[in-house]
Design a protein around this motif. Structure first.
Motif, mmCIF file in Angstrom:
data_model
loop_
_atom_site.group_PDB
_atom_site.id
_atom_site.type_symbol
_atom_site.label_atom_id
_atom_site.label_comp_id
_atom_site.label_asym_id
_atom_site.label_seq_id
_atom_site.Cartn_x
_atom_site.Cartn_y
_atom_site.Cartn_z
ATOM 1 N N THR A 253 0.884 -1.116 0.082
ATOM 2 C CA THR A 253 -0.012 -0.228 -0.005
ATOM 3 C C THR A 253 0.921 1.164 0.084
ATOM 4 O OG1 THR A 253 -0.103 -0.019 2.571
ATOM 5 C CG2 THR A 253 -1.852 -1.009 1.185
ATOM 6 N N GLU A 254 0.454 2.249 -0.239
ATOM 7 C CA GLU A 254 1.115 3.754 -0.507
ATOM 8 C C GLU A 254 1.070 4.325 0.819
ATOM 9 O OE1 GLU A 254 2.045 7.220 -3.730
ATOM 10 O OE2 GLU A 254 -0.043 5.962 -3.698
ATOM 11 N N HIS A 255 1.958 4.951 1.184
ATOM 12 C CA HIS A 255 2.116 6.065 2.211
ATOM 13 C C HIS A 255 1.292 7.421 1.688
ATOM 14 C CE1 HIS A 255 5.072 4.214 5.173
ATOM 15 N NE2 HIS A 255 5.163 3.513 4.090
ATOM 16 N N ALA A 256 0.987 8.120 2.603
ATOM 17 C CA ALA A 256 0.422 9.437 2.562
ATOM 18 C C ALA A 256 1.172 10.447 1.581
ATOM 19 C CB ALA A 256 0.135 10.245 3.757
ATOM 20 N N PRO A 257 0.826 11.376 0.705
ATOM 21 C CA PRO A 257 1.411 11.988 -0.070
ATOM 22 C C PRO A 257 2.621 12.772 0.527
ATOM 23 C CG PRO A 257 -0.817 12.316 -0.707
ATOM 24 C CD PRO A 257 -0.883 11.709 0.610
ATOM 25 N N LEU A 258 3.804 12.926 -0.112
ATOM 26 C CA LEU A 258 4.898 13.513 0.459
ATOM 27 C C LEU A 258 5.011 14.935 0.087
ATOM 28 C CD1 LEU A 258 7.696 10.710 -0.578
ATOM 29 C CD2 LEU A 258 6.339 10.880 1.593
ATOM 30 N N PRO A 259 5.549 15.612 0.984
ATOM 31 C CA PRO A 259 5.713 17.300 0.866
ATOM 32 C C PRO A 259 6.623 17.467 -0.454
ATOM 33 C CG PRO A 259 6.836 16.597 2.940
ATOM 34 C CD PRO A 259 6.110 15.525 2.465
ATOM 35 N N ASN A 260 6.503 18.434 -0.986
ATOM 36 C CA ASN A 260 7.306 19.112 -1.902
ATOM 37 C C ASN A 260 8.221 20.104 -1.542
ATOM 38 O OD1 ASN A 260 6.965 17.574 -4.416
ATOM 39 N ND2 ASN A 260 5.047 19.010 -4.887
ATOM 40 N N PHE A 261 9.588 20.407 -1.849
ATOM 41 C CA PHE A 261 10.131 21.238 -1.532
ATOM 42 C C PHE A 261 9.174 22.501 -1.655
ATOM 43 C CE2 PHE A 261 13.869 18.430 -2.579
ATOM 44 C CZ PHE A 261 14.128 17.929 -1.368
ATOM 45 N N PRO A 262 9.690 23.674 -0.597
ATOM 46 C CA PRO A 262 8.851 24.991 -0.842
ATOM 47 C C PRO A 262 9.427 25.607 -2.127
ATOM 48 C CG PRO A 262 9.461 24.638 1.234
ATOM 49 C CD PRO A 262 10.319 23.376 0.425
ATOM 50 N N GLY A 263 8.540 25.946 -3.092
ATOM 51 C CA GLY A 263 8.969 26.804 -4.245
ATOM 52 C C GLY A 263 9.466 26.141 -5.252
ATOM 53 N N ASN A 264 9.489 24.609 -5.234
ATOM 54 C CA ASN A 264 9.860 23.749 -6.041
ATOM 55 C C ASN A 264 8.778 23.546 -7.138
ATOM 56 O OD1 ASN A 264 11.281 22.087 -7.895
ATOM 57 N ND2 ASN A 264 11.558 20.518 -6.240
ATOM 58 N N SER A 265 8.606 24.044 -8.227
ATOM 59 C CA SER A 265 7.350 23.691 -9.252
ATOM 60 C C SER A 265 7.653 22.432 -9.826
ATOM 61 C CB SER A 265 7.402 24.784 -10.184
ATOM 62 O OG SER A 265 8.571 24.879 -10.975
ATOM 63 N N SER A 266 9.059 21.739 -10.145
ATOM 64 C CA SER A 266 9.020 20.444 -10.801
ATOM 65 C C SER A 266 8.793 19.582 -9.882
ATOM 66 C CB SER A 266 10.564 20.258 -11.121
ATOM 67 O OG SER A 266 11.475 20.482 -10.058
ATOM 68 N N GLY A 267 8.547 19.475 -8.441
ATOM 69 C CA GLY A 267 8.161 18.242 -7.633
ATOM 70 C C GLY A 267 9.515 17.588 -7.068
ATOM 71 N N VAL A 268 9.210 16.359 -6.765
ATOM 72 C CA VAL A 268 10.311 15.448 -6.009
ATOM 73 C C VAL A 268 10.317 14.075 -6.761
ATOM 74 C CG1 VAL A 268 10.628 14.300 -3.745
ATOM 75 C CG2 VAL A 268 9.860 16.633 -3.735
ATOM 76 N N LEU A 269 11.442 13.939 -6.965
ATOM 77 C CA LEU A 269 11.726 12.494 -7.617
ATOM 78 C C LEU A 269 12.829 11.605 -6.608
ATOM 79 C CD1 LEU A 269 12.942 11.812 -11.269
ATOM 80 C CD2 LEU A 269 14.153 10.575 -9.428
ATOM 81 N N LEU A 270 12.051 10.655 -6.100
ATOM 82 C CA LEU A 270 12.995 9.800 -4.975
ATOM 83 C C LEU A 270 13.847 8.841 -5.685
ATOM 84 C CD1 LEU A 270 10.017 9.410 -2.219
ATOM 85 C CD2 LEU A 270 11.991 11.105 -2.322
ATOM 86 N N LYS A 271 14.980 8.552 -5.283
ATOM 87 C CA LYS A 271 16.016 7.674 -6.100
ATOM 88 C C LYS A 271 16.265 6.587 -4.999
ATOM 89 C CE LYS A 271 16.888 7.786 -9.585
ATOM 90 N NZ LYS A 271 17.942 8.585 -10.491
ATOM 91 N N GLY A 272 16.230 6.771 -3.636
ATOM 92 C CA GLY A 272 16.826 5.860 -2.845
ATOM 93 C C GLY A 272 16.101 5.629 -1.435
ATOM 94 N N ILE A 273 16.216 4.726 -0.827
ATOM 95 C CA ILE A 273 15.394 4.704 0.578
ATOM 96 C C ILE A 273 16.059 3.385 1.367
ATOM 97 C CG2 ILE A 273 14.096 2.700 -0.041
ATOM 98 C CD1 ILE A 273 11.723 3.979 1.631
#
Length: 276
Positions: A253-273
């Motif tokens: 199942t998916e976690h709750a939506p992750l926050p974006n960086f403030p002022g970052n219009s291109s969003g977030v791309l996760l590459k590792g955990i």
């Protein structure tokens, strides 16, 4: 010894930018001198460690590493012959560190596609490792999920469940009969997240509840049945970080939506955990 692989759409571009003429490994050395209860000095120094040249061609690149012991590390990637800006022929490259130097290990020739790459590896001991990647046809239009297993003596190809246009980006093993691999499948309906599980014999696909149009890039498993995987989706040029998990090794199942960086219009791309 030779190998090969496949990619699709945006993944194909990432494939071609990872060409390197010499494969290098960085080793960290941590030296701590203690005097009584107080650390007198602590220094960390990185050094470049020479790796063997890919025996089946004139170029190679390492993409993933796992160390089951202080004197044992396995690294995977791909090698081949240079052709223009990329490799004309590609096959998996596997190397082993014995505490003194790196050695290239014989890997099975992947024959389903003319190109193949390994990009991630997870070892639970010196006698068990699982490495994943993908195979690519000569036209670079269709890919197949690829997995290879180490039994302490030799590497062999492990059957994967292929949905068509599939690529495995990462693998994590909690034990020799418990490995989970993540990636994506790029079909006519778009890019869908892909999770496969190995419990001996071959990989089987697992469902992810209500998660679509996403790429999974990394996975971490802290114990049997508990894993977290990260990745991203893209809509209209905006990226969104995605994290999914399983508490039982079966349903995701998916976690709750992750926050974006403030002022970052291109969003977030996760590459590792990573999880502990």
């Amino acid at each position: 010894m030779k190998r090969r692989i496949r990619l699709q759409s945006h993944a194909r571009n990432a494939w071609r930018t990872r060409t390197t003429h010499v494969a290098l490994v960085l080793a960290a050395t941590l030296c701590v001198v203690l005097q009584g209860d107080q650390a007198a000095s602590a220094t960390t120094r990185w050094t470049i460690v020479k790796t063997p040249t890919y025996a089946g061609g004139d170029a190679g690149q390492l993409a993933g590493i796992s160390c089951p012991a202080v004197n044992s590390c396995f690294a995977v990637g791909y090698g081949g012959n240079r052709s223009g800006s990329g490799f004309g022929i590609e096959q998996p490259l596997i190397e082993h560190w014995d505490g003194t130097q790196w050695w290239e290990l014989q890997a099975p020739i992947y024959t389903r596609e003319p190109r193949a790459r390994l990009v991630s590896i997870s070892c639970t001991s010196d006698v068990f490792c699982m490495a994943v990647g993908s195979g690519l046809n000569s036209a670079s239009t269709t890919s197949l999920a690829l997995a290879e297993r180490w039994n302490g003596h030799s590497w062999s190809v492990v059957p994967t469940f292929d949905l068509g246009g599939s690529i495995l980006n990462a693998v994590a093993c909690a034990g020799p009969l418990d490995c989970s691999a993540v990636g994506f499948s790029a079909g006519t309906s778009g890019t869908e997240p892909l999770i496969e599980h190995y419990s001996g014999g071959e990989f089987s696909v697992q469902d992810i509840a209500r998660v679509t149009q996403a790429v999974l890039t990394s996975i971490s498993c802290i114990k049997t049945g508990y894993c977290e995987a990260a990745g991203y989706s893209a809509t209209g040029g905006t990226f969104r970080g995605r994290v999914v998990s399983t508490p039982n090794g079966r349903s995701w199942t998916e976690h709750a939506p992750l926050p974006n960086f403030p002022g970052n219009s291109s969003g977030v791309l996760l590459k590792g955990i990573a999880c502990r």
